[in-house]
Design a protein around this motif. Structure first.
Motif, PDB file in Angstrom:
ATOM      1  N   GLY A 137     -17.519 -29.780  47.528  1.00  0.00           N
ATOM      2  CA  GLY A 137     -18.931 -29.660  47.210  1.00  0.00           C
ATOM      3  C   GLY A 137     -19.743 -29.291  48.436  1.00  0.00           C
ATOM      4  N   ASN A 138     -20.868 -28.653  48.200  1.00  0.00           N
ATOM      5  CA  ASN A 138     -21.661 -28.124  49.312  1.00  0.00           C
ATOM      6  C   ASN A 138     -22.982 -28.851  49.535  1.00  0.00           C
ATOM      7  OD1 ASN A 138     -19.961 -25.908  50.175  1.00  0.00           O
ATOM      8  ND2 ASN A 138     -20.433 -24.956  48.217  1.00  0.00           N
ATOM      9  N   ASP A 139     -23.283 -29.867  48.732  1.00  0.00           N
ATOM     10  CA  ASP A 139     -24.521 -30.620  48.915  1.00  0.00           C
ATOM     11  C   ASP A 139     -24.190 -31.894  49.691  1.00  0.00           C
ATOM     12  OD1 ASP A 139     -27.016 -31.723  48.782  1.00  0.00           O
ATOM     13  OD2 ASP A 139     -26.970 -32.135  46.626  1.00  0.00           O
ATOM     14  N   MET A 140     -24.100 -31.761  51.011  1.00  0.00           N
ATOM     15  CA  MET A 140     -23.569 -32.816  51.871  1.00  0.00           C
ATOM     16  C   MET A 140     -24.538 -33.245  52.970  1.00  0.00           C
ATOM     17  SD  MET A 140     -20.606 -33.855  50.974  1.00  0.00           S
ATOM     18  CE  MET A 140     -19.377 -33.390  49.773  1.00  0.00           C
ATOM     19  N   LEU A 141     -25.830 -32.979  52.807  1.00  0.00           N
ATOM     20  CA  LEU A 141     -26.816 -33.322  53.837  1.00  0.00           C
ATOM     21  C   LEU A 141     -26.479 -32.652  55.163  1.00  0.00           C
ATOM     22  CD1 LEU A 141     -27.219 -37.134  53.045  1.00  0.00           C
ATOM     23  CD2 LEU A 141     -28.841 -35.306  52.479  1.00  0.00           C
ATOM     24  N   ASP A 142     -25.959 -31.429  55.077  1.00  0.00           N
ATOM     25  CA  ASP A 142     -25.595 -30.701  56.299  1.00  0.00           C
ATOM     26  C   ASP A 142     -26.829 -30.412  57.139  1.00  0.00           C
ATOM     27  OD1 ASP A 142     -22.836 -30.520  55.775  1.00  0.00           O
ATOM     28  OD2 ASP A 142     -23.163 -28.817  54.427  1.00  0.00           O
ATOM     29  N   PRO A 143     -26.758 -30.665  58.452  1.00  0.00           N
ATOM     30  CA  PRO A 143     -27.927 -30.434  59.310  1.00  0.00           C
ATOM     31  C   PRO A 143     -28.445 -28.999  59.275  1.00  0.00           C
ATOM     32  CG  PRO A 143     -26.323 -31.808  60.446  1.00  0.00           C
ATOM     33  CD  PRO A 143     -25.661 -31.331  59.186  1.00  0.00           C
ATOM     34  N   HIS A 144     -27.537 -28.014  59.135  1.00  0.00           N
ATOM     35  CA  HIS A 144     -28.019 -26.627  59.153  1.00  0.00           C
ATOM     36  C   HIS A 144     -28.883 -26.323  57.933  1.00  0.00           C
ATOM     37  CE1 HIS A 144     -24.514 -25.926  56.477  1.00  0.00           C
ATOM     38  NE2 HIS A 144     -25.204 -24.891  56.037  1.00  0.00           N
ATOM     39  N   VAL A 145     -28.631 -27.014  56.816  1.00  0.00           N
ATOM     40  CA  VAL A 145     -29.472 -26.822  55.634  1.00  0.00           C
ATOM     41  C   VAL A 145     -30.867 -27.383  55.894  1.00  0.00           C
ATOM     42  CG1 VAL A 145     -29.753 -27.325  53.189  1.00  0.00           C
ATOM     43  CG2 VAL A 145     -27.473 -26.883  54.111  1.00  0.00           C
ATOM     44  N   ALA A 146     -30.921 -28.553  56.500  1.00  0.00           N
ATOM     45  CA  ALA A 146     -32.227 -29.145  56.837  1.00  0.00           C
ATOM     46  C   ALA A 146     -33.004 -28.231  57.775  1.00  0.00           C
ATOM     47  CB  ALA A 146     -32.033 -30.512  57.465  1.00  0.00           C
ATOM     48  N   ARG A 147     -32.314 -27.637  58.747  1.00  0.00           N
ATOM     49  CA  ARG A 147     -33.007 -26.731  59.677  1.00  0.00           C
ATOM     50  C   ARG A 147     -33.482 -25.472  58.964  1.00  0.00           C
ATOM     51  NH1 ARG A 147     -28.580 -28.289  62.977  1.00  0.00           N
ATOM     52  NH2 ARG A 147     -27.573 -26.262  62.659  1.00  0.00           N
ATOM     53  N   THR A 148     -32.688 -24.986  58.007  1.00  0.00           N
ATOM     54  CA  THR A 148     -33.091 -23.807  57.240  1.00  0.00           C
ATOM     55  C   THR A 148     -34.374 -24.087  56.462  1.00  0.00           C
ATOM     56  OG1 THR A 148     -30.803 -23.036  57.023  1.00  0.00           O
ATOM     57  CG2 THR A 148     -32.394 -22.213  55.412  1.00  0.00           C
ATOM     58  N   VAL A 179     -29.829 -35.048  45.783  1.00  0.00           N
ATOM     59  CA  VAL A 179     -28.815 -35.563  46.709  1.00  0.00           C
ATOM     60  C   VAL A 179     -27.891 -36.555  46.009  1.00  0.00           C
ATOM     61  CG1 VAL A 179     -28.476 -36.913  48.819  1.00  0.00           C
ATOM     62  CG2 VAL A 179     -30.356 -35.273  48.681  1.00  0.00           C
ATOM     63  N   GLY A 180     -26.585 -36.457  46.274  1.00  0.00           N
ATOM     64  CA  GLY A 180     -25.703 -37.558  45.941  1.00  0.00           C
ATOM     65  C   GLY A 180     -24.426 -37.249  45.210  1.00  0.00           C
ATOM     66  N   ILE A 181     -24.423 -36.302  44.256  1.00  0.00           N
ATOM     67  CA  ILE A 181     -23.252 -36.150  43.408  1.00  0.00           C
ATOM     68  C   ILE A 181     -22.030 -35.702  44.201  1.00  0.00           C
ATOM     69  CG2 ILE A 181     -23.950 -33.814  42.725  1.00  0.00           C
ATOM     70  CD1 ILE A 181     -22.000 -36.425  40.609  1.00  0.00           C
ATOM     71  N   THR A 237     -17.477 -38.954  50.778  1.00  0.00           N
ATOM     72  CA  THR A 237     -17.660 -38.498  52.161  1.00  0.00           C
ATOM     73  C   THR A 237     -18.509 -39.442  53.006  1.00  0.00           C
ATOM     74  OG1 THR A 237     -19.464 -37.094  51.353  1.00  0.00           O
ATOM     75  CG2 THR A 237     -17.330 -36.060  51.658  1.00  0.00           C
ATOM     76  N   PHE A 238     -19.264 -40.341  52.366  1.00  0.00           N
ATOM     77  CA  PHE A 238     -20.071 -41.310  53.098  1.00  0.00           C
ATOM     78  C   PHE A 238     -19.787 -42.711  52.568  1.00  0.00           C
ATOM     79  CE2 PHE A 238     -22.617 -37.504  53.839  1.00  0.00           C
ATOM     80  CZ  PHE A 238     -23.103 -37.687  55.129  1.00  0.00           C
ATOM     81  N   ARG A 239     -20.065 -43.694  53.399  1.00  0.00           N
ATOM     82  CA  ARG A 239     -20.180 -45.077  52.955  1.00  0.00           C
ATOM     83  C   ARG A 239     -21.667 -45.429  52.994  1.00  0.00           C
ATOM     84  NH1 ARG A 239     -15.380 -47.244  50.975  1.00  0.00           N
ATOM     85  NH2 ARG A 239     -15.811 -49.314  51.849  1.00  0.00           N
ATOM     86  N   LEU A 240     -22.008 -46.590  52.459  1.00  0.00           N
ATOM     87  CA  LEU A 240     -23.411 -46.986  52.434  1.00  0.00           C
ATOM     88  C   LEU A 240     -23.999 -47.026  53.831  1.00  0.00           C
ATOM     89  CD1 LEU A 240     -25.831 -47.923  50.769  1.00  0.00           C
ATOM     90  CD2 LEU A 240     -24.959 -50.264  50.950  1.00  0.00           C
ATOM     91  N   GLY A 256     -32.121 -38.666  58.552  1.00  0.00           N
ATOM     92  CA  GLY A 256     -32.044 -37.559  59.507  1.00  0.00           C
ATOM     93  C   GLY A 256     -32.382 -36.234  58.865  1.00  0.00           C
ATOM     94  N   PHE A 257     -31.889 -36.008  57.639  1.00  0.00           N
ATOM     95  CA  PHE A 257     -32.195 -34.773  56.916  1.00  0.00           C
ATOM     96  C   PHE A 257     -33.697 -34.670  56.663  1.00  0.00           C
ATOM     97  CE2 PHE A 257     -32.288 -31.681  53.558  1.00  0.00           C
ATOM     98  CZ  PHE A 257     -31.118 -30.936  53.685  1.00  0.00           C
TER      99      PHE A 257
END
Length: 260
Positions: A91-102, A115-117, A124-127, A136-137
């Motif tokens: 999946g590509n909805d991972m809170l990637d920093p480059h997306v936030a910068r875009t 966010v989340g699915i 990929t994350f824990r709580l 951060g995003f």
């Protein structure tokens, strides 16, 4: 004179080879529509929609009379390998920093993030790490858009993951199955319900200094009573996408809504 919009198919890679017209073509004049930037998963990319104008963000944008820039990217790999349909990528909805910068660097009058699915489906994350990643995003987006209405959305209902953590696999019936242990939630594993609670908590905490930040529970767009509209247990049908767009518009563009 008329404005012409060209809508490319949303379910396949497309390359524009040439464009011809039988008259003079001019750049469009500003039409006064606000620019709405949205980012989400495959459920916002909407591969299963009946066309590019049938995706739920476009349906909502049409009803709200805004122009949507959809930065969602599905994880399905196009093409065929060895005569068989290629499988799904991560999946590509991972809170990637480059997306936030875009998003930070784009013109935007309205912003929404779903966010989340993917995070739950791939575990990929824990709580402990999910909350700081969301903060951060949002911090990065706010660096460029400090006062822009921003709607943070949690996942729509997915019965396989609402209570049970990922990762997931596709069962023999072609439907998504969660492989995690619900008991692991107490030790920090993420289910969709945990993600919803955490996103709501984050928005409530940040609103003390960010009154333009809002939260929407994704189940308001597609709830647990509509699981029959998830053909593979995860992705909505074309009709469900249109219904989601209408519900989003009714919420976001209402007189008291976040995008009023």
């Amino acid at each position: 004179m008329k404005n012409v919009e060209l809508w490319l198919p949303q379910q396949t890679p497309t390359e524009r080879v040439t464009l011809r017209a039988d008259g003079e073509v001019l750049a469009p004049l500003p039409d006064g529509r606000r620019h709405w930037v949205h980012h989400g998963s495959s459920i916002s990319h909407c591969l299963e929609a009946d066309g590019p104008t049938g995706t739920w963000p476009v349906v909502a944008a049409s009803l709200g009379e805004v122009e949507v820039i959809n930065l969602s990217q599905a994880g399905r790999q196009a093409g065929r390998q060895a005569g068989r349909q290629a499988g799904r990528q991560a999946g590509n909805d991972m809170l990637d920093p480059h997306v936030a910068r875009t998003i930070r660097d784009m013109p935007a009058d309205l912003i929404s993030l779903k966010v989340g699915i993917n995070i739950v489906a791939l575990a990929t994350f824990r709580l402990r790490t999910f909350g700081p990643a969301v903060h951060g995003f949002l911090d990065t987006v706010r660096d460029g858009h400090p006062d822009t209405p921003l709607l943070l959305m949690s996942p729509v209902s997915c019965p396989a993951l609402d209570v049970t953590p990922g990762p997931t696999t596709m069962g023999p019936d072609g439907k998504i199955t969660a492989l995690g242990d619900p008991a692991d939630v107490a030790r920090g594993a993420l289910s969709l319900n945990v993600v919803r609670d955490e996103l709501a908590r984050i928005v409530a905490a940040r609103r003390a200094r960010d009154s333009h930040l809002h939260y929407l529970d994704g189940r308001d767009l597609l709830g647990p009573h509509e699981a029959h509209d998830l053909a593979d247990g995860l992705h909505p049908t074309a009709a469900a996408y249109r219904r989601m767009g209408k519900r989003f518009a009714a919420h976001a563009f209402a007189d008291d809504g976040p995008f009023r």
